[in-house]
Scaffold this active site. Sequence first.
Site, PDB file in Angstrom:
ATOM      1  N   ASN A 115       0.921  -1.190  -0.027  1.00  0.00           N
ATOM      2  CA  ASN A 115      -0.040  -0.049  -0.212  1.00  0.00           C
ATOM      3  C   ASN A 115       0.849   1.458  -0.106  1.00  0.00           C
ATOM      4  O   ASN A 115       2.045   1.176  -0.030  1.00  0.00           O
ATOM      5  CB  ASN A 115      -0.553  -0.027   1.346  1.00  0.00           C
ATOM      6  CG  ASN A 115      -2.166  -1.025   1.110  1.00  0.00           C
ATOM      7  OD1 ASN A 115      -2.466  -1.204   0.027  1.00  0.00           O
ATOM      8  ND2 ASN A 115      -2.451  -1.117   2.310  1.00  0.00           N
ATOM      9  N   LYS A 192      -5.248   3.853  -6.143  1.00  0.00           N
ATOM     10  CA  LYS A 192      -5.344   2.854  -4.999  1.00  0.00           C
ATOM     11  C   LYS A 192      -5.271   3.556  -3.581  1.00  0.00           C
ATOM     12  O   LYS A 192      -5.839   3.148  -2.688  1.00  0.00           O
ATOM     13  CB  LYS A 192      -4.212   1.548  -5.136  1.00  0.00           C
ATOM     14  CG  LYS A 192      -4.048   0.753  -3.884  1.00  0.00           C
ATOM     15  CD  LYS A 192      -5.169  -0.175  -3.877  1.00  0.00           C
ATOM     16  CE  LYS A 192      -5.308  -1.274  -2.833  1.00  0.00           C
ATOM     17  NZ  LYS A 192      -4.472  -1.344  -1.974  1.00  0.00           N
ATOM     18  N   ASN A 210     -14.952  -3.859   6.450  1.00  0.00           N
ATOM     19  CA  ASN A 210     -14.992  -3.099   5.520  1.00  0.00           C
ATOM     20  C   ASN A 210     -16.486  -2.943   4.863  1.00  0.00           C
ATOM     21  O   ASN A 210     -17.077  -1.773   4.604  1.00  0.00           O
ATOM     22  CB  ASN A 210     -14.305  -3.546   4.234  1.00  0.00           C
ATOM     23  CG  ASN A 210     -12.809  -3.503   4.242  1.00  0.00           C
ATOM     24  OD1 ASN A 210     -12.432  -3.045   5.156  1.00  0.00           O
ATOM     25  ND2 ASN A 210     -12.034  -4.256   3.343  1.00  0.00           N
ATOM     26  N   SER A 263      -6.391  -3.568   6.136  1.00  0.00           N
ATOM     27  CA  SER A 263      -5.027  -4.126   6.894  1.00  0.00           C
ATOM     28  C   SER A 263      -4.632  -3.073   8.081  1.00  0.00           C
ATOM     29  O   SER A 263      -3.952  -3.401   8.900  1.00  0.00           O
ATOM     30  CB  SER A 263      -3.949  -3.861   5.648  1.00  0.00           C
ATOM     31  OG  SER A 263      -4.168  -2.606   5.105  1.00  0.00           O
ATOM     32  N   GLU A 275      -0.027   1.829   8.092  1.00  0.00           N
ATOM     33  CA  GLU A 275       0.208   2.670   7.199  1.00  0.00           C
ATOM     34  C   GLU A 275      -0.324   4.068   6.857  1.00  0.00           C
ATOM     35  O   GLU A 275      -0.400   4.520   5.872  1.00  0.00           O
ATOM     36  CB  GLU A 275       0.161   1.795   5.690  1.00  0.00           C
ATOM     37  CG  GLU A 275       1.079   0.617   5.781  1.00  0.00           C
ATOM     38  CD  GLU A 275       0.536  -0.366   4.724  1.00  0.00           C
ATOM     39  OE1 GLU A 275       1.840  -0.932   4.291  1.00  0.00           O
ATOM     40  OE2 GLU A 275      -0.421  -0.768   4.730  1.00  0.00           O
TER      41      GLU A 275
HETATM   42  O1  KPL Z   1      -6.315  -2.607   0.398  1.00  0.00           O
HETATM   43  C1  KPL Z   1      -7.095  -2.813   1.482  1.00  0.00           C
HETATM   44  C2  KPL Z   1      -6.302  -2.886   2.704  1.00  0.00           C
HETATM   45  O2  KPL Z   1      -7.004  -3.376   3.636  1.00  0.00           O
HETATM   46  O3  KPL Z   1      -5.184  -2.582   2.916  1.00  0.00           O
HETATM   47  C3  KPL Z   1      -8.575  -2.894   0.915  1.00  0.00           C
HETATM   48  C4  KPL Z   1      -8.628  -2.825  -0.441  1.00  0.00           C
HETATM   49  C5  KPL Z   1      -9.100  -1.891   1.688  1.00  0.00           C
HETATM   50  C6  KPL Z   1      -9.023  -4.430   1.330  1.00  0.00           C
HETATM   51  O4  KPL Z   1      -9.160  -4.372   2.943  1.00  0.00           O
END
Ligand code: KPL
Length: 320
Positions: A115, A192, A210, A263, A275
């Site tokens: 991420n 993203k 989520n 996450s 993060e």
């Molecule tokens: O990328 C994600 C994360 O949790 O970091 C998502 C797409 C929101 C899926 O949980």
Amino acid sequence: MITLYSAGLTSVWHILGVGAIGMRWARKLKLAGEPVTLILRDEAKLREFVSAGSGIRYLSHVGEEFIPFPATSLNDAALRIENLLLCTKSYSLAAAYEAVVRRVVAGGNLVLLCNGYGVHQKLASDARAFRVWAASTTSGANSAAPFHLTLAGDGRTELGPLNDLATESDYPLLNLPRHTKSADIEATLWRKVAVNACINPITALYELKNGEVLNHPSAYARMESVAAEIEELAIALDKPLFEKSLLKVAEDVCRTTAENLSSMLQDRQNRRASEIEQITGALLELASETSLTLPHNQQLLHEIRAIEAETLSPSNLGGK
Ligand code: KPL
């Protein structure tokens, strides 16, 4: 030293960062018939893996499956890597790269599956001897305990080259289901981070799955405000988002990964650094080049920082 390295195989995928996402890709690669070796951070982690049976426990609606994997550690002097999937937290990416780089052959593939925004490009500019790729996914994965994997929704993964060497090469990983080429990886990473900034801090703050954000009036209202600010930022920076509104796209991701703990929520529950700086913080950094202040995003950053200041266990820096 314990070494379970499967020496002699030339096209092995090595995975560094054996958290939920790293385990999920280990399984995907194995199902696609690719040899996979996990790289654990040190001998202690490798011993833990061996004690857990040298594999991953994968829990799905059909039951539990044990998936064995060869593994080695970063201390393995014989380690020679041609294909590396880096699934670390974005704040650990640079250190993970430094720790592994001498084991990677010149021209090897480095695929960054993490991420955040800015970290991928930074690494690519330091790693000119390799083919550096970014992969961006909407797939979810949870890990309730080390070497335990639970899947949430299976999304799509887009890949693109981050440096010249990769641009001139064949794409890796396109044999995996729902893995496609990104038309513009920089734009994909930007989109993203925009989606993650809408979902991750809010799920972590309210401790929601989520999908639950959609039915929680105050969490949803905050997602709406955060998304509106990021739309404004996109216009100010002339960076494209989606055909639909960002809010609608974030809602779609919440629906497809409804059962997933983001996450950032997993980080909170595991008392791990999140993060937030590489997601919301990165957007605020970009906003500082404009006249926008993104107050709702700033507020979230402060709230998550405050939670971390209270709960963080300093040694707990794992895979993504
Ligand atoms: O990328 C994600 C994360 O949790 O970091 C998502 C797409 C929101 C899926 O949980």
